[in-house]
Design an enzyme around this catalytic site. Structure first.
Site, short mmCIF file in Angstrom:
data_model
loop_
_atom_site.label_atom_id
_atom_site.label_comp_id
_atom_site.label_asym_id
_atom_site.label_seq_id
_atom_site.Cartn_x
_atom_site.Cartn_y
_atom_site.Cartn_z
N ASP A 215 0.86 -1.18 0.00
CA ASP A 215 0.00 0.00 0.00
C ASP A 215 0.90 1.23 0.00
O ASP A 215 1.23 1.77 1.04
CB ASP A 215 -0.92 -0.02 1.22
CG ASP A 215 -1.91 1.14 1.24
OD1 ASP A 215 -1.84 2.00 0.33
OD2 ASP A 215 -2.74 1.19 2.16
N HIS A 216 1.28 1.66 -1.20
CA HIS A 216 2.27 2.74 -1.35
C HIS A 216 1.68 3.94 -2.08
O HIS A 216 0.76 3.80 -2.89
CB HIS A 216 3.48 2.24 -2.16
CG HIS A 216 4.53 1.61 -1.32
ND1 HIS A 216 5.87 1.91 -1.43
CD2 HIS A 216 4.45 0.69 -0.33
CE1 HIS A 216 6.56 1.21 -0.56
NE2 HIS A 216 5.73 0.45 0.12
N GLU B 95 6.21 4.17 6.23
CA GLU B 95 7.49 4.66 5.71
C GLU B 95 7.34 6.12 5.31
O GLU B 95 6.29 6.53 4.78
CB GLU B 95 7.94 3.86 4.49
CG GLU B 95 8.09 2.38 4.72
CD GLU B 95 6.88 1.60 4.26
OE1 GLU B 95 6.04 2.16 3.52
OE2 GLU B 95 6.75 0.43 4.66
N SER C 166 9.49 -5.63 13.94
CA SER C 166 10.86 -5.78 13.46
C SER C 166 11.84 -6.17 14.57
O SER C 166 13.00 -6.46 14.28
CB SER C 166 11.35 -4.49 12.80
OG SER C 166 11.26 -3.40 13.71
N GLY C 167 11.39 -6.14 15.82
CA GLY C 167 12.30 -6.44 16.91
C GLY C 167 11.54 -6.74 18.19
O GLY C 167 10.30 -6.64 18.24
#
Length: 332
Positions: free
Chosen positions: A37-38, A107, A173-174
């Protein structure tokens, strides 16, 4: 049993092509399909970025069997969480219960376009946490009024709420993001084949389910693996380099660069041989299947393949996808 999916890569294909690929992927035997989804492609050479939700609506009508998901949508800046909840509910109705809402912190590449800047990672995760609470309340059918640190909602209610609800997956991510989001999510999403993350999520999610915080259904662990199938290996490596050399930057880089030009500059010294070491390329189906092994060994239940590049996508789906799926299922 591990399930294997197909990625509708909006950054590299136009909307009509994506719908056609979705139908062909279902016919080839994929179990599910995910869409990016950009607002912008990673690199200008990819050349596309249609509105993912319109494409998803069309795909829901063009397909019959495959599960569908966003991989992933950011519900904090470009989209208000109340609007994301409405979109997800509508998609679940259109797909007859085949949709999963995949969410993430976003992002800079896609969110900066609204002119509100790009927050630090801790703020982004706080925003995502608040957004998930709003989305869940709306999907549960409540009238929602909310005055939080980042969002306001005034007497919002969804009028077409699917009776089966909408499962939510959250990208992590972590360990810190696992601890934060496992209690809020039904499913785990990551691009990192790390068994410690999977095990940490299982533990945190089980504790949350016992406390009636998260859903108690079976958690899906959803990953993604890029490949570049082609009859000529050198040509496939060249295509992967042209379209996907940004991939090696890692999430700390990929989340913060603002434009395709920025990704082009950041990846200008990435060589074809560097890409070939991280993305399986060429006609060898055994090598392509083997590239998913790290995710299988880490405990992922769902692995979505990305066939890099729009060129050759029809041929991949018609000729290689079926045999490749056989090898992947044998490997799993």
């Amino acid at each position: 049993m591990t399930r294997f999916g197909y990625t509708l890569m909006t950054e590299q294909s136009g909307p009509k092509d994506l719908v056609r690929y979705a139908v062909a992927a279902e016919q080839a035997g994929f179990d599910f399909e995910v869409t990016s989804d950009h607002y912008s492609p990673w690199l200008a050479s990819q050349g596309h970025s249609p509105y993912a939700w319109t494409v998803l609506g069309a795909v829901a009508q063009a397909t019959e069997r495959v599960d569908l998901a966003t991989y992933v949508t950011c519900p904090t800046m470009r989209y208000h969480p109340a609007v994301v909840a409405q979109k997800a509910a509508t998609m679940q109705v259109l797909s007859d219960g085949r949709f999963t809402l995949g969410l993430g912190a976003g992002e800079n590449l896609n969110e900066h376009v609204i002119g509100e800047g790009w927050p630090a990672v801790e703020v982004r995760q706080e925003m995502l946490e608040e957004a998930v609470h709003i989305i869940r309340s709306l999907l549960d059918g409540h009238v929602v009024t909310w005055a939080g640190n980042y969002f306001r909602v005034d007497s919002a209610k969804l009028w077409d709420v699917p009776p089966e609800g909408v499962p939510i997956g959250i990208a992590v991510s972590g360990p810190k993001s696992v601890e934060r989001f496992a209690p809020l999510s039904d499913h785990f999403i990551s691009t990192v084949p790390d068994k410690k993350l999977v095990d940490g999520w299982r533990s945190a999610h089980a504790d949350a389910a016992a406390a009636s915080v998260a859903g108690s259904g079976a958690t899906r662990f959803i990953g993604q693996v890029p490949i570049c199938w082609g009859t000529d290996r050198e040509a496939a490596v060249a295509q992967a380099h042209d379209q996907f050399r940004w991939f090696g930057g890692g999430w700390s880089v990929n989340a913060d660069l603002p434009t395709p030009d920025g990704f082009d500059g950041a990846s200008q010294f990435v060589r074809e041989e560097d890409v070939a070491q991280s993305i399986a390329c060429g006609p060898d189906l055994d090598a392509l299947a083997e590239s998913a092994r790290a995710f299988i060994d880490a405990g992922y239940t769902d692995i979505a393949l990305v066939q890099v590049g729009d060129d050759g996508q029809d041929q991949f789906l018609a000729e290689a996808a079926g045999p490749l799926l056989e090898k992947l299922r044998a490997l799993a």
